[in-house]
Structure formats: C-alpha cells, structure tokens
Design a protein around this motif. Structure first.
Motif, short mmCIF file in Angstrom:
data_model
loop_
_atom_site.label_atom_id
_atom_site.label_comp_id
_atom_site.label_asym_id
_atom_site.label_seq_id
_atom_site.Cartn_x
_atom_site.Cartn_y
_atom_site.Cartn_z
N ASN A 94 -1.43 3.95 -7.98
CA ASN A 94 -2.39 3.38 -7.03
C ASN A 94 -2.24 1.86 -6.94
OD1 ASN A 94 -3.50 2.48 -9.43
ND2 ASN A 94 -5.31 3.80 -9.34
N THR A 151 -5.39 0.58 -4.50
CA THR A 151 -5.45 1.49 -3.36
C THR A 151 -6.40 2.67 -3.58
OG1 THR A 151 -3.60 2.91 -4.08
CG2 THR A 151 -3.06 0.92 -2.80
N ARG A 170 -0.44 1.59 0.35
CA ARG A 170 -0.90 0.21 0.58
C ARG A 170 -1.52 0.07 1.97
NH1 ARG A 170 -0.11 -4.27 3.17
NH2 ARG A 170 1.48 -3.30 4.50
N SER A 217 -4.98 2.49 2.75
CA SER A 217 -6.10 2.55 1.80
C SER A 217 -7.07 1.40 2.01
CB SER A 217 -5.58 2.51 0.37
OG SER A 217 -4.93 1.27 0.12
N SER A 273 -6.22 6.04 -1.58
CA SER A 273 -4.85 6.54 -1.43
C SER A 273 -4.13 6.48 -2.77
CB SER A 273 -4.08 5.70 -0.40
OG SER A 273 -4.55 5.91 0.91
#
Length: 283
Positions: free
Chosen positions: A190, A195, A228, A231, A239
């Motif tokens: 993440n 994210t 990236r 999100s 995400s």
C-alpha cells in the motif's frame, strides 16, 4: 478494432483489476526476442484465479494486452527514451530518481528488457506508435478502473480496490531492485500505508497468515501507479496491491496450472468474502 480492455460492473464496494495477465500480442508489437521468454513477464492465469469475483457483485477490470507491450501499472511519464534512438520524445518524462531506477532496468511504461535482461526489440520505436499504445491501452484501462471505483464509492460511501498480480518464486535479474530474492507466498503493498489504511491492509495480511501462507508487507513490492493514482484513504478510497507467488498455482517454465490452483482460489474466495463484509470506516 478489438478492445484490449474489458470490465464487469459490480454492485459491492469491492473493485478488482488485473493489469498484467493479458495474452493478446498485438500485430504491431514487433518484438525480437522469443515469445516463450517474453511470456514469462505475464501474470499468467491471475484472471482465472479471480474468475469467481463478478458473480459476487465485485467489479472486475482486465487488460488483454501483454505487460511487455505496455505496462498499465506505470505512469505515462515513465518513458525509456533510449527506445527512440535519435528521435525526441516530446511529452513529459519522469524525473523522480526512485521511479527512474525501474526505467533504467528496462521496465518503464514500454518495456525494453525482459525480466532476465534480454532486449525485447532490435529496432527503434516511433513516437507515434508509443502514443498509440497509450491511447489504445493505458487510457481506457485507467478510465475503467477509475469508473469502477467511483461507482463503488458512490453506492456505499467507501471503496476497496485490490490490484491483482503474480510474482515469480525468485526475483529475476531485471525484475526488481532485489534480484535473486526468494518471495513470500503473498506480498501486500500500500505504498507504505499511503494508499490504504494500515488496519485494512494488516487485516488482509493476518487473514492470509491464518490460512497458512507466508506474507510480506510492502517488500519488495509496495504498489505502483494503479494504487497510487486511484486511492484516497482520507476519502475512504482504499487501494492495495496483492502479489501472489506463482509457485502456488502454476509451473513457471511451462505456464501450466498445477494442483495448487484450486486451494489457492478457495483462499482468495475467503479473502474476498471477508472484504465484502468489511467497512473500513468503522475503524
């Protein structure tokens, strides 16, 4: 012209996408290396692992073009300008040193090298053909992901996006900045918790660990452009990149599905079921 991106709408807060499992090699690719070697770049069979998802109301987006033709998990600024020879690429080019390290490995938006360092082309690419790939592949793929996340968020007030990938058992020489590293069964990324929420991400890690898998968190894959770009955890848009070790479900040399496929798919079904019952706003 046949579409190289497909999507299935969902009814749940969950969105899944597979940007690297495509096997339709466009006629204009013009690669020079042998196809079996090039195919090892694919996240082969990932779309089959998650084929249960649309029936559960999960939105699904899939790239049918191969990753080596255009990598939808890169920004359109991640251009390897050496591909053009003396020609000048007129559009913006990435300047972040960390991002450029991947481009130097030959793994930018348009790949120059295979995972084991073999040149893909014996020719120079034109500005026009790269722009056409972006228009035909990158833009519709990202538009489909964005639309699915927007729809999920509008329905439920939050969205959970899983960016679905596979990885070799051992990193190749030009695949990552950690060549030769033996990978865990799963890598959950993440981008260092930028994210998606830490709690949600660790919930995924814990679920997979409880199922008996080895799990790594943000190493060696943190997540790239798709998580990236799409999100916004502060607005409840989470995400997360999910990497699965190919040894769990396929023969990496022949690309054939192995006996482990069914058990792995059952585990992924349990993970999706968990996320369908998870509201990250409650934490």
């Amino acid at each position: 012209m046949t579409s190289l991106v497909s999507s299935s709408p969902g009814t749940s807060p969950l969105v899944l996408d597979s940007p690297h499992s495509g096997t339709r090699y466009p006629a204009d690719f013009g690669f020079a290396c042998d196809l079996p070697r090039l195919r090892r770049a694919e996240d082969t069979h990932v779309e089959k692992l998650y084929d249960f998802a649309p029936d559960l109301g999960v939105a699904w987006i899939e790239a049918h073009f191969p990753r080596s033709y255009l990598d939808a998990n890169r920004n359109i600024t991640e251009i390897d300008t050496t591909l053009f020879g003396e020609a000048f690429w007129p559009d913006p080019v990435e300047t972040d040193p960390q991002v450029l390290s991947k481009v130097r490995l030959g793994k930018g938006l348009i790949w120059r090298m295979t995972d084991d360092g073999i040149p893909i082309y014996e020719r120079q690419l034109s500005v026009a053909e790269v722009r056409e790939r972006i228009d035909r592949c990158w833009r519709p793929y990202h538009a489909a992901v964005a639309a699915a996340i927007e729809a999920a968020h509008a329905r439920h007030g939050y969205s959970i996006h899983l960016n679905c990938h596979s990885m070799p058992a051992v990193a190749s020489s030009h695949a990552t900045e950690f060549p030769g590293e033996a990978h865990a069964d799963f890598v959950i990324g993440n981008r260092d918790e930028s994210t998606a929420s830490r709690h949600l991400s660790l919930q995924i890690c814990e679920h997979l660990t409880d199922l008996g898998y080895s799990v790594s968190y943000n190493h060696p894959y943190k997540g790239v452009e798709l998580v990236r770009r799409h999100s916004d955890p502060a607005r409840h848009r989470h995400s997360i990149q999910v990497e699965i070790n190919r040894k769990l479900y396929m023969n990496e040399e022949t690309l054939e599905i192995t006996e482990g496929f069914a058990a792995l798919q059952k585990s992924l079904q349990s993970l999706v079921a968990l996320l369908l019952q998870t509201d990250p706003r409650a934490v």
